[in-house]
Design a protein around this motif. Structure first.
Motif, PDB file in Angstrom:
ATOM      1  N   MET A   1       0.834  -1.067   0.003  1.00 21.18           N
ATOM      2  CA  MET A   1      -0.005  -0.147   0.071  1.00 21.18           C
ATOM      3  C   MET A   1       0.898   1.078  -0.013  1.00 21.18           C
ATOM      4  SD  MET A   1      -3.213   0.618   2.612  1.00 21.18           S
ATOM      5  CE  MET A   1      -4.516   1.868   1.973  1.00 21.18           C
ATOM      6  N   GLY A   2       0.406   2.180  -0.715  1.00 22.88           N
ATOM      7  CA  GLY A   2       1.126   3.477  -0.923  1.00 22.88           C
ATOM      8  C   GLY A   2       1.020   4.390   0.355  1.00 22.88           C
ATOM      9  N   ALA A   3       1.732   5.492   0.318  1.00 21.47           N
ATOM     10  CA  ALA A   3       1.702   6.536   1.321  1.00 21.47           C
ATOM     11  C   ALA A   3       0.200   6.984   1.748  1.00 21.47           C
ATOM     12  CB  ALA A   3       2.483   7.495   1.175  1.00 21.47           C
ATOM     13  N   PRO A   4       0.064   7.490   2.957  1.00 25.07           N
ATOM     14  CA  PRO A   4      -1.369   7.715   3.376  1.00 25.07           C
ATOM     15  C   PRO A   4      -1.514   9.059   2.249  1.00 25.07           C
ATOM     16  CG  PRO A   4       0.168   7.566   5.282  1.00 25.07           C
ATOM     17  CD  PRO A   4       1.057   7.522   4.209  1.00 25.07           C
ATOM     18  N   ILE A   5      -3.034   9.453   2.083  1.00 24.02           N
ATOM     19  CA  ILE A   5      -3.403  10.193   1.244  1.00 24.02           C
ATOM     20  C   ILE A   5      -2.782  11.753   1.576  1.00 24.02           C
ATOM     21  CG2 ILE A   5      -5.243  11.341   0.434  1.00 24.02           C
ATOM     22  CD1 ILE A   5      -5.053   8.503  -0.612  1.00 24.02           C
ATOM     23  N   ALA A   6      -2.758  11.997   2.778  1.00 28.13           N
ATOM     24  CA  ALA A   6      -2.459  13.092   3.384  1.00 28.13           C
ATOM     25  C   ALA A   6      -1.015  13.623   2.822  1.00 28.13           C
ATOM     26  CB  ALA A   6      -2.636  13.471   4.846  1.00 28.13           C
ATOM     27  N   GLU A   7      -0.107  12.573   2.905  1.00 25.83           N
ATOM     28  CA  GLU A   7       1.349  12.664   2.692  1.00 25.83           C
ATOM     29  C   GLU A   7       1.402  12.919   1.259  1.00 25.83           C
ATOM     30  OE1 GLU A   7       5.151   9.772   2.699  1.00 25.83           O
ATOM     31  OE2 GLU A   7       3.848   9.752   4.725  1.00 25.83           O
ATOM     32  N   GLN A   8       0.531  11.891   0.438  1.00 25.54           N
ATOM     33  CA  GLN A   8       0.666  12.208  -1.144  1.00 25.54           C
ATOM     34  C   GLN A   8      -0.027  13.685  -1.437  1.00 25.54           C
ATOM     35  OE1 GLN A   8      -0.932   9.069  -3.476  1.00 25.54           O
ATOM     36  NE2 GLN A   8      -1.248   7.687  -1.363  1.00 25.54           N
ATOM     37  N   ILE A   9      -0.913  14.298  -0.837  1.00 28.45           N
ATOM     38  CA  ILE A   9      -1.401  15.411  -0.944  1.00 28.45           C
ATOM     39  C   ILE A   9      -0.160  16.642  -0.851  1.00 28.45           C
ATOM     40  CG2 ILE A   9      -2.767  17.358  -0.472  1.00 28.45           C
ATOM     41  CD1 ILE A   9      -4.938  15.206   0.409  1.00 28.45           C
ATOM     42  N   ARG A  10       0.521  16.225   0.151  1.00 29.56           N
ATOM     43  CA  ARG A  10       1.745  17.009   0.752  1.00 29.56           C
ATOM     44  C   ARG A  10       2.842  17.042  -0.452  1.00 29.56           C
ATOM     45  NH1 ARG A  10       1.131  14.892   5.575  1.00 29.56           N
ATOM     46  NH2 ARG A  10      -0.105  16.355   6.717  1.00 29.56           N
ATOM     47  N   GLY A  38     -16.680   9.307   6.343  1.00 32.22           N
ATOM     48  CA  GLY A  38     -15.680  10.409   7.023  1.00 32.22           C
ATOM     49  C   GLY A  38     -14.392  10.277   6.499  1.00 32.22           C
ATOM     50  N   LYS A  39     -14.223   9.181   5.714  1.00 39.28           N
ATOM     51  CA  LYS A  39     -12.909   9.033   5.003  1.00 39.28           C
ATOM     52  C   LYS A  39     -12.686   9.988   3.750  1.00 39.28           C
ATOM     53  CE  LYS A  39     -12.712   4.138   6.439  1.00 39.28           C
ATOM     54  NZ  LYS A  39     -13.209   2.920   5.860  1.00 39.28           N
ATOM     55  N   GLY A  40     -11.350  10.428   3.773  1.00 36.02           N
ATOM     56  CA  GLY A  40     -11.041  11.077   2.340  1.00 36.02           C
ATOM     57  C   GLY A  40     -11.476  12.837   2.549  1.00 36.02           C
ATOM     58  N   HIS A  41     -11.788  13.169   3.498  1.00 37.76           N
ATOM     59  CA  HIS A  41     -11.975  14.828   3.840  1.00 37.76           C
ATOM     60  C   HIS A  41     -10.828  15.289   4.134  1.00 37.76           C
ATOM     61  CE1 HIS A  41     -16.611  14.325   3.692  1.00 37.76           C
ATOM     62  NE2 HIS A  41     -16.217  13.038   3.973  1.00 37.76           N
ATOM     63  N   PHE A  42     -10.252  16.185   3.430  1.00 35.54           N
ATOM     64  CA  PHE A  42      -9.215  16.977   3.647  1.00 35.54           C
ATOM     65  C   PHE A  42      -9.374  18.491   3.530  1.00 35.54           C
ATOM     66  CE2 PHE A  42      -8.009  13.039   2.366  1.00 35.54           C
ATOM     67  CZ  PHE A  42      -6.987  12.362   3.221  1.00 35.54           C
ATOM     68  N   HIS A  43      -8.644  19.388   4.236  1.00 36.22           N
ATOM     69  CA  HIS A  43      -8.398  20.894   4.209  1.00 36.22           C
ATOM     70  C   HIS A  43      -7.047  20.981   3.800  1.00 36.22           C
ATOM     71  CE1 HIS A  43      -9.184  24.981   4.612  1.00 36.22           C
ATOM     72  NE2 HIS A  43      -8.030  25.144   5.204  1.00 36.22           N
ATOM     73  N   VAL A  44      -6.827  21.831   3.026  1.00 36.24           N
ATOM     74  CA  VAL A  44      -5.421  22.448   2.407  1.00 36.24           C
ATOM     75  C   VAL A  44      -5.217  23.732   2.709  1.00 36.24           C
ATOM     76  CG1 VAL A  44      -3.792  22.541   0.484  1.00 36.24           C
ATOM     77  CG2 VAL A  44      -5.054  20.459   0.932  1.00 36.24           C
ATOM     78  N   ARG A  45      -4.337  24.349   3.318  1.00 34.72           N
ATOM     79  CA  ARG A  45      -3.925  25.701   3.378  1.00 34.72           C
ATOM     80  C   ARG A  45      -2.607  25.736   2.602  1.00 34.72           C
ATOM     81  NH1 ARG A  45      -5.880  25.295   8.897  1.00 34.72           N
ATOM     82  NH2 ARG A  45      -7.697  26.365   9.051  1.00 34.72           N
ATOM     83  N   LEU A  70      -5.503  11.511  -7.710  1.00 32.92           N
ATOM     84  CA  LEU A  70      -5.848  11.432  -6.040  1.00 32.92           C
ATOM     85  C   LEU A  70      -7.560  11.609  -5.813  1.00 32.92           C
ATOM     86  CD1 LEU A  70      -3.091  12.864  -4.019  1.00 32.92           C
ATOM     87  CD2 LEU A  70      -3.691  10.447  -4.575  1.00 32.92           C
ATOM     88  N   MET A  71      -8.118  12.584  -6.695  1.00 32.21           N
ATOM     89  CA  MET A  71      -9.330  12.673  -6.374  1.00 32.21           C
ATOM     90  C   MET A  71     -10.251  11.843  -6.659  1.00 32.21           C
ATOM     91  SD  MET A  71      -9.036  15.803  -5.471  1.00 32.21           S
ATOM     92  CE  MET A  71     -10.911  16.428  -5.375  1.00 32.21           C
ATOM     93  N   ASP A  72      -9.962  10.911  -7.446  1.00 38.18           N
ATOM     94  CA  ASP A  72     -10.717   9.592  -7.717  1.00 38.18           C
ATOM     95  C   ASP A  72     -10.405   8.416  -6.674  1.00 38.18           C
ATOM     96  OD1 ASP A  72     -12.160  10.875  -9.547  1.00 38.18           O
ATOM     97  OD2 ASP A  72     -10.810  10.299 -11.021  1.00 38.18           O
ATOM     98  N   GLN A  73      -8.917   8.496  -5.822  1.00 41.99           N
ATOM     99  CA  GLN A  73      -8.287   7.344  -5.356  1.00 41.99           C
ATOM    100  C   GLN A  73      -8.117   7.625  -3.844  1.00 41.99           C
ATOM    101  OE1 GLN A  73      -4.810   6.544  -7.272  1.00 41.99           O
ATOM    102  NE2 GLN A  73      -5.999   6.055  -9.386  1.00 41.99           N
ATOM    103  N   GLY A  74      -9.018   8.647  -3.263  1.00 41.07           N
ATOM    104  CA  GLY A  74      -8.717   8.740  -1.790  1.00 41.07           C
ATOM    105  C   GLY A  74      -9.153   9.897  -1.400  1.00 41.07           C
ATOM    106  N   ILE A  75      -9.391  10.997  -2.155  1.00 40.05           N
ATOM    107  CA  ILE A  75      -9.806  12.416  -1.641  1.00 40.05           C
ATOM    108  C   ILE A  75     -11.328  12.110  -2.110  1.00 40.05           C
ATOM    109  CG2 ILE A  75     -10.004  14.794  -1.941  1.00 40.05           C
ATOM    110  CD1 ILE A  75      -7.043  14.554  -2.812  1.00 40.05           C
ATOM    111  N   HIS A  76     -12.276  12.396  -0.953  1.00 42.04           N
ATOM    112  CA  HIS A  76     -13.646  12.590  -1.282  1.00 42.04           C
ATOM    113  C   HIS A  76     -14.282  13.859  -1.443  1.00 42.04           C
ATOM    114  CE1 HIS A  76     -17.986  11.753  -1.043  1.00 42.04           C
ATOM    115  NE2 HIS A  76     -18.080  12.556   0.053  1.00 42.04           N
TER     116      HIS A  76
END
Length: 87
Positions: A1-10, A38-45, A70-76
């Protein structure tokens, strides 16, 4: 499995937009019981010179472009606070 979604976003935002400030928050806990449980909800600043002179919609498009796939693979859901330096 790859890196956590938040890490991939970063990682993707670092590479694409070279931000001077970046914070990625997993806000799934605020959405328990909603779609995807509740999975895949993120806030980016993000603060990047790439946003200078750009309207908010263009700034958001730059963020979405960096996160393509990523929008289709982990970001809801993704909320974005995108600023240029000095704003």
């Amino acid at each position: 499995m790859g890196a956590p979604i938040a890490e991939q976003i970063r990682e993707r935002l670092q590479q694409a937009l070279d931000p001077v400030a970046l914070d990625v928050q997993d806000e799934g806990y605020k959405h328990v019981g909603h779609a995807n449980e509740g999975k895949g909800h993120f806030h980016v600043r993000i603060v990047s010179a790439a946003f200078a002179g750009q309207l908010p919609i263009k700034r958001h498009r730059l963020v979405y472009a960096a996160l393509q796939g990523l929008m289709d693979q982990g970001i809801h859901a993704l909320s974005i606070d995108a600023k240029a330096p000095g704003e």
